[in-house]
Design an enzyme around this catalytic site. Structure first.
Site, short mmCIF file in Angstrom:
data_model
loop_
_atom_site.label_atom_id
_atom_site.label_comp_id
_atom_site.label_asym_id
_atom_site.label_seq_id
_atom_site.Cartn_x
_atom_site.Cartn_y
_atom_site.Cartn_z
CG HIS A 54 -15.09 -57.42 -38.99
ND1 HIS A 54 -14.02 -56.90 -39.68
CD2 HIS A 54 -16.19 -56.80 -39.49
CE1 HIS A 54 -14.45 -55.99 -40.54
NE2 HIS A 54 -15.77 -55.91 -40.45
CG ASN A 91 -13.64 -52.53 -43.24
OD1 ASN A 91 -13.40 -53.09 -42.17
ND2 ASN A 91 -14.80 -52.65 -43.86
CG HIS A 115 -19.62 -48.26 -30.25
ND1 HIS A 115 -20.13 -47.83 -31.45
CD2 HIS A 115 -20.61 -48.05 -29.34
CE1 HIS A 115 -21.36 -47.38 -31.28
NE2 HIS A 115 -21.66 -47.51 -30.01
FE1 HDE Z 1 -18.84 -53.16 -38.76
N1 HDE Z 1 -19.58 -54.39 -37.34
N2 HDE Z 1 -20.71 -52.70 -39.35
N3 HDE Z 1 -18.12 -52.05 -40.32
N4 HDE Z 1 -16.98 -53.63 -38.25
C1 HDE Z 1 -18.86 -55.14 -36.49
O1 HDE Z 1 -19.25 -55.29 -34.19
C2 HDE Z 1 -21.83 -52.96 -38.64
C3 HDE Z 1 -18.84 -51.36 -41.23
C4 HDE Z 1 -15.82 -53.11 -38.76
O2 HDE Z 1 -12.12 -56.13 -34.58
C5 HDE Z 1 -19.69 -55.79 -35.42
O3 HDE Z 1 -18.07 -55.94 -32.38
C6 HDE Z 1 -22.97 -52.35 -39.27
C7 HDE Z 1 -18.01 -50.48 -41.99
C8 HDE Z 1 -14.68 -53.73 -38.13
O4 HDE Z 1 -13.77 -56.28 -33.15
C9 HDE Z 1 -21.11 -55.28 -35.71
C10 HDE Z 1 -22.48 -51.74 -40.40
C11 HDE Z 1 -16.74 -50.68 -41.51
C12 HDE Z 1 -15.21 -54.64 -37.21
C13 HDE Z 1 -20.88 -54.40 -36.93
C14 HDE Z 1 -21.06 -51.97 -40.43
C15 HDE Z 1 -16.83 -51.66 -40.47
C16 HDE Z 1 -16.65 -54.54 -37.31
C17 HDE Z 1 -19.52 -57.27 -35.30
C18 HDE Z 1 -23.23 -50.99 -41.47
C19 HDE Z 1 -15.44 -50.02 -41.99
C20 HDE Z 1 -14.44 -55.56 -36.31
C21 HDE Z 1 -18.74 -57.50 -34.02
C22 HDE Z 1 -24.12 -50.01 -41.00
C23 HDE Z 1 -15.36 -48.61 -41.65
C24 HDE Z 1 -14.08 -54.91 -35.02
C25 HDE Z 1 -18.62 -56.19 -33.42
C26 HDE Z 1 -13.25 -55.85 -34.18
C27 HDE Z 1 -17.53 -55.29 -36.52
C28 HDE Z 1 -21.88 -53.72 -37.49
C29 HDE Z 1 -20.25 -51.51 -41.50
C30 HDE Z 1 -15.67 -52.10 -39.77
C31 HDE Z 1 -22.17 -56.31 -35.89
C32 HDE Z 1 -24.39 -52.41 -38.78
C33 HDE Z 1 -18.45 -49.50 -43.09
C34 HDE Z 1 -13.22 -53.45 -38.42
O5 HDE Z 1 -21.61 -54.53 -34.65
#
Ligand code: HDE
Length: 683
Positions: free
Chosen positions: A77, A150, A341
């Site tokens: 993202h 998402n 978060h």
């Molecule tokens: Fe994320 N995801 N994600 N994700 N995600 C990040 O956090 C992660 C997942 C989503 O505009 C990171 O600050 C893991 C699902 C959005 O700043 C990180 C897993 C969904 C955004 C991270 C998921 C999301 C992130 C990268 C699986 C939809 C952007 C930078 C266990 C519900 C937020 C950050 C923004 C961002 C980890 C799966 C949505 C690395 C480990 C499912 C919208 O922490």
């Protein structure tokens, strides 16, 4: 409209950000120590042609700061765009949750929303095929609540321990860092074929959902099953939805590719300018609610993030509205530094044992520690709660708070044992007391093992044209995969979803026709088809093509009607500057054919004029052809009709030609509301 937006801007500011806003305009230039400087263009040198001196503190400070201007981009993202707004609940949700921001319909909660693509780097194009992030921070009186969603309701994997694997696979390949912001490569599809839980998400990614028309026309989904808890301690399972008021709409793949080159900032520009115009993007919050007793009522596990709850089985209740009404002042300070978060919750909202959600609860703080350089990122203005916060955490990089007093531990007597934990009655968060028992195992419940039924449900729910787009997308993606084995594995895998999908894809990419497959699932969920979504002409962009000598009265009338319906005209003529009608009306010309493209518009209105120019006429004809092939509404009046004489475009659906202006305006605006005419054959 503009004035209205300005006054709203004033009312809806998150006041706490004001304290940190600095306007440098009209001020004297100083160093970061506040020293006014008399010179900022020349470094301090020994003689006019001599070496720069170490003593030049201003030069050193300026360059050092510049050298450190970048922070690591988000690992996923990375490319995003955000805006401020407000949220208001329609009616009290007290029956289901005690969350204060969901109780009072008269109350407005400030929000900050960041949209993003998942795969590409910070500088990648907006219109790539990808899921989109839709992350909302609610600044509530009980602390920040983040709904990190998402635009696709399911995910690639079921357990967060596989997140690094799926992300490594979809990112550019590690040896040569190709391709950027695209899943059309071997390692991604190798992952898919060997991790078949991804089947459902892949169907969404191959669908039009992955190439949205606008951030303003995307749904949002919390994906996981969360919990609502009310004042009596009663819990409900809940799924969150955002429904865009303008409906859910996409562009076509050819447009996505053209726009990626012509205007890589397409979605950013679209959101920014809609807010500047005062056409504020709106989304309704929907919830699907399940009583606890229904946990096992489905043929899938509600803790499995690769499954959705069909809306026809569990209705989506619309409970409130989000309005985005203010652009950021500074991209870095706000959009880049915002830290979301899923673990930022408020009383009344709790988690479930979804293993994907549990992993996210670890990952998001961890990533901010690196990205934002330490544990005090909650003090950055965009992340700071608007309610007071007190605890015994201290120090660390970039600490801003000056905690007074000598007591920084709990329990204590010297400060009367404060800050003291709050009881639930005082607003203290308590975790829902779910009963948990089991052996420590590294395995997955059998209830998570059906990877294909909902992928087929999705396929069954698509209209013919949406299915065609999915077949084309698979063909494009797999067509870029070099390994024949991987291609075949993917075709064989998706034969489990439908042979109507796998066979044409196999043919298109020269793979073997799958020998077995097919699905017994016949169920469809009409809510999944975008063609059943709301439609409106509002905020759609029309290219108005005209030359000098156009009919002033006619064009003015049509433009008045456009304004009435919120349609945005953009003038294209031979040269930038102005174009003049036969009675002297002038319009500002925004583009000629060198500076724009049909892909950037939702429709075309051909006016022409009395001035003839062979090259311009030729360019106009190919512009129309492109718009026509992208199924867009085309309108023409008087002279403009002559441009439609090419390739029999004139008699096709969605092409409106008339000289009666009242009739024309109505019919063309209706065509704009229809958006696309899929029944058209390409020319
Ligand atoms: Fe994320 N995801 N994600 N994700 N995600 C990040 O956090 C992660 C997942 C989503 O505009 C990171 O600050 C893991 C699902 C959005 O700043 C990180 C897993 C969904 C955004 C991270 C998921 C999301 C992130 C990268 C699986 C939809 C952007 C930078 C266990 C519900 C937020 C950050 C923004 C961002 C980890 C799966 C949505 C690395 C480990 C499912 C919208 O922490």
């Amino acid at each position: 409209m503009k004035d209205d937006s300005k006054s709203k801007k004033k009312n809806l500011k998150n006041q706490q950000l004001d304290y940190f806003r600095v306007d440098d305009k009209g001020k004297k230039l100083t160093t970061n120590q506040g020293l006014k400087m008399a010179e900022d263009e020349f470094s301090l040198k020994a003689g006019e042609r001599g070496p720069t001196l170490m003593e030049d503190f201003h030069f050193r400070e300026k360059l050092t700061h510049f050298d450190h201007e970048r922070i690591p981009e988000r690992v996923v993202h990375a490319r995003g765009f955000a805006a401020h707004g407000e949220f208001q609940v329609y009616q009290s949700m007290a029956k289901y949750t005690k969350a204060k921001f969901l109780q009072d319909p008269t109350k407005k909660t400030p929000v900050f929303v960041r949209f993003s693509t998942v795969n590409g780097s910070r500088g990648s194009a907006d219109t790539v095929r990808d899921a989109r992030g839709f992350a909302t921070k609610f600044y509530t009186e009980e602390g920040n609540y983040d709904l990190v969603a998402n635009n696709i309701p399911v995910f690639f994997i079921q357990d967060g321990i596989k997140f690094p694997d799926v992300v490594h696979a979809f990112k550019p390949e590690p040896h040569n860092e190709i391709p950027q912001a695209s899943t059309a490569h071997d390692t991604f599809w190798d992952f898919v074929a060997n991790n078949q839980e991804s089947a459902h998400m892949i169907m969404w990614i191959m669908s039009d959902r992955a190439i949205p028309r606008s951030f303003r026309m995307m749904e949002g989904f919390g994906v996981h099953t969360f919990r609502f808890v009310n004042d009596q301690g009663e819990a409900f399972f809940v799924k969150f939805h955002w429904k865009p008021v303008l409906g859910t709409h996409s562009i076509v793949w050819e447009e996505a590719q053209t726009i990626a080159g012509k205007d890589p900032d397409y979605h950013r520009r679209d959101l920014w300018s809609a807010i500047e115009r005062g056409q504020f993007p709106e989304y309704e919050l929907g919830v699907q609610i399940l009583p606890e007793k229904d946990e096992f009522a489905f043929d899938f596990d509600i803790l499995d993030a690769t499954k959705l709850w069909p809306e026809e089985d569990v209705p989506v209740h619309i409970i409130g509205k989000l309005t985005l009404n203010r652009n950021v002042d500074n991209f870095f300070a706000e959009t880049e530094q915002v830290a979301f978060h899923p673990g930022h919750v408020v009383p009344g909202i709790d988690f479930t044992n979804d293993p994907l959600l549990q992993a996210r609860l670890f990952s998001y703080t961890d990533t901010q520690l690196l990205r934002l350089g330490g544990p005090n990122f909650h003090e950055i203005p965009i992340n700071k709660p608007i309610c007071p916060f007190h605890n015994n955490q201290r120090d660390g990089f970039h600490r801003q708070t000056i905690n007074v007093g000598r007591v920084d531990y709990h329990k204590n007597s010297l400060a009367g044992n404060t800050p003291a934990p709050a009881s639930p009655k005082e607003g203290g968060y308590t975790h829902y007391e779910e009963k948990v028992e089991g052996r420590k195992v590294r395995s997955r419940s059998d209830s998570f093992k059906d990877h294909f039924s909902q992928a087929t449900l999705f396929w069954n729910s698509m209209t013919l044209v949406e299915k065609e787009h999915i077949i084309d997308a698979f063909t494009f993606e797999l067509g870029h995969v070099k390994s024949e084995s991987v291609r075949q594995q993917v075709v064989d895998m998706f034969a489990n979803v439908s042979l109507d999908l796998a066979i044409p894809v196999a043919k298109n990419i020269g793979a073997n026709i799958p020998k077995s497959g097919g699905s017994t699932v016949t169920k469809a969920s009409p809510a999944l088809s975008q063609l059943n979504s709301r439609k409106s002409p509002a905020t759609r962009k029309v290219a108005v093509i005209l030359t000098d000598g156009f009919n002033d009265a006619d064009v003015t009338y049509v433009l008045k009607m456009f304004l009435h319906y919120g349609i945005l005209p953009e003038f294209i003529s031979e040269n930038l500057g102005t174009v003049t009608g036969s009675s002297g009306t002038t319009f500002d010309v925004q583009h000629n054919f060198l500076t724009t493209d049909a892909a950037l518009y939702d429709g075309v209105y051909m006016v022409r004029g009395s001035h003839e120019n062979v090259t311009f006429n030729k360019d106009a004809a190919s512009f129309i052809k492109e718009a026509f092939n992208q199924y867009k509404p085309i309108g023409a009046t008087h002279e403009g009709k002559r441009w439609l004489e090419v390739d029999g475009i004139g008699n096709s659906p969605g092409v409106v030609m008339a000289d009666d202006m009242e009739w024309f305006a109505q019919a063309f605006i209706q065509a704009m509301a229809e958006h696309r005419y899929w029944q058209r054959e390409k020319v």
